[in-house]
Design a protein around this motif. Sequence first.
Motif, short mmCIF file in Angstrom:
data_model
loop_
_atom_site.label_atom_id
_atom_site.label_comp_id
_atom_site.label_asym_id
_atom_site.label_seq_id
_atom_site.Cartn_x
_atom_site.Cartn_y
_atom_site.Cartn_z
N ASP A 24 103.46 -20.81 61.45
CA ASP A 24 104.59 -21.27 60.82
C ASP A 24 104.93 -22.48 60.91
O ASP A 24 105.25 -23.34 59.91
N ALA A 25 104.89 -23.07 62.09
CA ALA A 25 105.31 -24.57 62.33
C ALA A 25 104.16 -25.69 61.70
O ALA A 25 104.58 -26.41 61.20
N CYS A 26 102.69 -24.97 61.65
CA CYS A 26 101.65 -25.74 60.83
C CYS A 26 102.11 -25.82 59.44
O CYS A 26 101.79 -26.89 58.74
N GLY A 27 102.32 -24.76 58.80
CA GLY A 27 102.87 -24.79 57.49
C GLY A 27 103.77 -25.58 57.21
O GLY A 27 103.92 -26.41 56.09
N ARG A 28 104.90 -25.92 57.93
CA ARG A 28 105.94 -26.62 57.87
C ARG A 28 105.80 -28.04 57.70
O ARG A 28 106.09 -28.99 57.07
N LEU A 29 104.79 -28.65 58.62
CA LEU A 29 104.31 -29.91 59.02
C LEU A 29 102.96 -30.17 57.93
O LEU A 29 102.83 -31.57 57.86
N GLY A 30 102.53 -29.28 57.33
CA GLY A 30 101.32 -29.56 56.66
C GLY A 30 100.13 -29.90 57.51
O GLY A 30 98.97 -30.67 57.05
N VAL A 31 100.26 -29.18 58.53
CA VAL A 31 98.79 -29.05 59.42
C VAL A 31 97.97 -27.89 59.08
O VAL A 31 98.40 -26.81 58.88
N LEU A 58 94.96 -22.05 57.43
CA LEU A 58 94.58 -22.53 58.57
C LEU A 58 92.93 -22.54 58.88
O LEU A 58 92.65 -21.22 58.69
N THR A 59 92.45 -23.79 59.12
CA THR A 59 90.97 -23.61 59.52
C THR A 59 90.65 -23.67 61.06
O THR A 59 91.65 -24.61 61.59
N VAL A 60 90.29 -22.79 61.67
CA VAL A 60 90.09 -22.81 63.04
C VAL A 60 88.84 -23.77 63.47
O VAL A 60 87.52 -23.47 63.06
N THR A 61 89.26 -24.81 63.93
CA THR A 61 88.24 -25.72 64.49
C THR A 61 87.44 -25.35 65.55
O THR A 61 86.10 -25.95 65.43
N THR A 62 87.92 -24.98 66.78
CA THR A 62 87.34 -24.40 67.89
C THR A 62 87.70 -23.28 68.48
O THR A 62 88.91 -22.89 67.98
N LEU A 63 87.24 -22.53 69.27
CA LEU A 63 87.46 -21.43 69.99
C LEU A 63 87.22 -21.92 71.39
O LEU A 63 86.13 -22.12 71.86
N CYS A 64 88.43 -21.75 72.50
CA CYS A 64 88.14 -22.22 73.67
C CYS A 64 88.46 -20.73 74.37
O CYS A 64 89.34 -20.06 74.21
N ARG A 65 87.58 -20.44 75.59
CA ARG A 65 86.51 -20.91 75.77
C ARG A 65 85.36 -19.93 76.42
O ARG A 65 85.94 -18.93 76.70
N GLY A 66 84.38 -20.53 76.36
CA GLY A 66 83.26 -19.81 77.06
C GLY A 66 82.77 -20.52 78.20
O GLY A 66 83.40 -21.42 78.75
#
Length: 277
Positions: A24-31, A58-66
Amino acid sequence: MTDLARFSVNQMTVKQLSLPELADACGRLGVTNVGLWREPVQAYGVEATAKLVRDAGLTVTTLCRGGFLTAIDPDERARALDDNRRAVDEAATLGTDVLVLVSGGLPAGSKDLHGARERIADALAELGPYTERHGVKLAIEPLHPMFASDRCVVSTLTQALDLAERFPAHQVGVTVDTYHIWWDDQAPAQIARAGAGARIHTFQLADWTTPLPEGVLNGRGQIGDGAIDMREWQGYVEAAGYTGPIEVELFNEALWARDGGEVLAETAARFVEHVTT
């Protein structure tokens, strides 16, 4: 807010937010980009998280961590490899092609850094083909030397690339994180080396502020608060050919104690100020 197309907020920066609150916060900010962590994703549900971020655009850029691949005990090593395969599966389900690796520190009672690094290489040889089949790349993250004993025996980009270059670039590359490498005068040349081999799999930002807190792990400063010239390091990675997302990953108790939405807005504003303008 403008100029956020390449900005990605790592979930740890605002870990006080639940996944729905973060979306939700990302949506409000345009992230539009996020980097996720396995523990909160597993708690929410991997499939449920994948649907949540998809529905939020949203696009997931990375997953942390292995990672944590330095064990000597055969059973412990087997468990670590199994966990990393699960992490690859999770990354693929979430739609990201980058799994960040924190390689692991010295096993209890050991002082053999070389042996620990070789065990990482042995593990990568087993994991690489598996990641390739799932469309995921491993990104070795060198951590500042203060973490070498307990968290990561890979301390420099030189060491990370020496490991990664034993394998195809579409299997293993590196994470370039300003917090961990800003002090190293060899790092700019190593970024160029990584770029030439198509091995910069993610670029992360955090500032260096002192004094460090007790325990040091949660000392990552907000962008602009410390000693690192973010635009200088952005220049190095872009000269090396990297054009992907730029992820802000902050471990900071003071930030976690604040309202998460305010921290995200502040972080996005600092990104615009110190990276894109």
